[in-house]
Scaffold this active site. Structure first.
Site: not given
Ligand code: GLN
Length: 487
Positions: A77, A152, A176
């Site tokens: 990532k 994400s 994410s």
């Molecule tokens: N979708 C969640 C957010 O936007 C989790 C994101 C994540 O785990 N990095 O904060």
């Protein structure tokens, strides 16, 4: 598509049956074929990957053992620091930034013989659930390119699902890793907070962030977690506990294990097909000898609300460092204050700005107790309610995501609907516990469904055993990769 497992590749490379170079070329070929359509990567590091593969092959030829991930291509990532390789968090503000060091997880992978192939696309600074908040444009779901891959870590999930690499790393602050794993039909793991080093993971919300694996099967995910886990003196929140034994205990099954289906995660907002698959997963565990019951964890109903105070509060502080002075983008202006404002205005996307404003507000004098302070109290309640549930159950079960992959652009106009994607994953992060998503058949639209296995802190061994039984049971269901199979 190449369907070799990481374990299979490593065995073949170590025994000299297959060269790391051949394995790499197979995967690069797949990337060349389908990446233009999927857009899983921000950067593909072809030359450094070839060099690494040659190094592995030379080691094998010299009679050395390159390690348990010998010759295994891995996608990273783009919020994991890689020395000399652009690391952007899919943000304009970090475009062109090359870190001077590798994240600890990257060093551990390389030391185990893995071959990094590139940096994957993500929602900007890991804020989002669809990878549509990337400054580089979205990643598409390999199962249906009109749909999102989740987020994400959508690029990492898509890379594994498309066969670009058998393994990938993501980060999980509120879901994410698990949510994109579910939407892409792969395995995704959020480890216990502190089990995996955060040194070199660009911070979003430091008390919630964890790095974790993506893989096509449970064994490979276990192998990858064993490789990256373990104490790192460079991360002050790194645990000193021994790493749970994962690959060695996968075969042990779930006979006698107590599994609780979480009532609050099966109700409102969970689509009927996803709930049905989750119930079927509970039955599969019961068939394998587990004792399955329902359990209420009441405070998880407030998880989403608490998270959207705690995470933005921490983000507003963590992202203060992008000031045009120390990293990446600088937009010149006549005073320093104007330069910083212009840089941040041009460098951050809308969702990141929204989080910074929410967080700054939640922490501001006069509102602190009512918002941030209250959210911390809810966080404690969530921990206590989980602790009660784990007195009666060894692991818990829920859907990973309320729906299968949704359409591109479907939720972008409605942030709250987007946030709801993480309703089942966020409580785990607030508690600091591990949880993982395992593919379990398809939804009414023929797209993959993921089931979530949750465990108490350092309960990864039981969690993985449970996941393995689900994976074996899922093999008897309709093929999650065959679109339309469950129609
Ligand atoms: N979708 C969640 C957010 O936007 C989790 C994101 C994540 O785990 N990095 O904060």
């Amino acid at each position: 598509m190449t369907t070799r497992t990481a374990a299979g590749i490593s065995d073949a490379v170590r025994s000299g049956e297959l060269s790391a170079a051949e394995v790499l070329e197979e995967h690069l070929g797949e990337i060349e074929r389908r990446e233009p359509e999927i857009h899983a990567f921000n950067t593909v590091t072809v030359e450094t990957a070839r060099e690494a593969a040659r190094g592995i092959d030379a080691a094998v030829a010299a009679g050395e053992d390159p390690g348990p991930l010998a010759g295994v291509p891995v996608a990273l990532k783009d919020n994991l620091c890689t020395r000399g390789v652009e690391t952007t968090c899919s943000s304009r503000i970090l475009t062109g930034w090359k870190p001077p060091y590798d994240a600890t997880v990257v060093t551990r992978l390389v030391d185990s013989g893995a071959v990094p192939v590139g940096k994957t696309n993500m929602d900007e600074f890991a804020m989002g659930s669809s990878t549509e908040n990337s400054a580089n444009g979205p990643t598409l779901n390999p199962h249906d390119t009109s749909r999102v891959p989740g987020g994400s870590s959508g690029g990492s999930a898509a890379a594994v699902a498309a066969g670009f690499a058998p393994l990938a790393l993501g980060s999980d602050t509120g879901g994410s890793i698990r949510q994109p794993a579910a939407l892409c039909g792969v395995v995704g793991v959020k480890p216990t907070y502190g089990l995996v080093s955060r040194l070199g993971l660009i911070a979003f919300a430091s008390s919630l962030d964890q790095v974790g694996p993506f893989a096509r099967d449970v064994r490979d995910a276990a192998l990858l977690l064993e490789t990256i886990a373990g104490h790192d003196p460079g991360d002050s929140t790194s645990l000193t506990d021994p790493v749970p034994e994962l690959t060695g205990s996968l075969h042990r099954g779930v006979e006698g294990m107590r599994v609780g289906l979480v009532t609050e995660m099966m109700g409102e907002g969970i689509s009927a097909d996803v709930a049905a698959r989750t119930r079927a997963a509970a039955e599969a565990l019961a068939d394998a000898g587990a004792s399955v019951g329902e359990v209420s964890v009441p405070a998880v109903s407030y998880g989403l609300t608490a998270y959207y105070l705690v995470a933005p509060a921490e983000a507003s502080s963590n992202l203060a460092r992008y000031d045009g002075v120390r990293y990446g983008l600088r937009v010149e202006a006549s005073t320093t204050a104007e330069m910083m404002e212009a840089t941040r205005t041009a460098g951050f996307g809308d969702e990141v700005k929204r989080r910074i404003m929410l967080g700054t507000y939640a922490l501001s004098a006069g509102y602190f107790d009512a918002f941030y302070g209250k959210a911390l109290k809810v966080r404690t309640l969530i921990r206590e309610d989980f602790a009660k549930a784990y007195e009666r159950f060894d692991v818990l079960l829920s859907p990973t995501s309320p729906t299968t992959a949704f359409g591109l652009g479907e939720l972008t106009a409605d942030p709250l609907a987007m946030y709801f994607n993480d309703v089942c994953t966020i409580p785990t992060n607030l508690a600091g516990h591990p949880a993982m998503s395992v593919p379990f058949g398809t939804g009414a639209d023929g797209l993959p469904v993921g089931v979530q296995v949750l465990a108490p802190a350092l309960g990864e061994a039981e969690m993985f055993r449970c996941a393995k039984v689900l994976e074996d049971a899922a093999a008897g269901l309709s093929d999650p990769t065959a679109a339309g199979a469950a129609k």
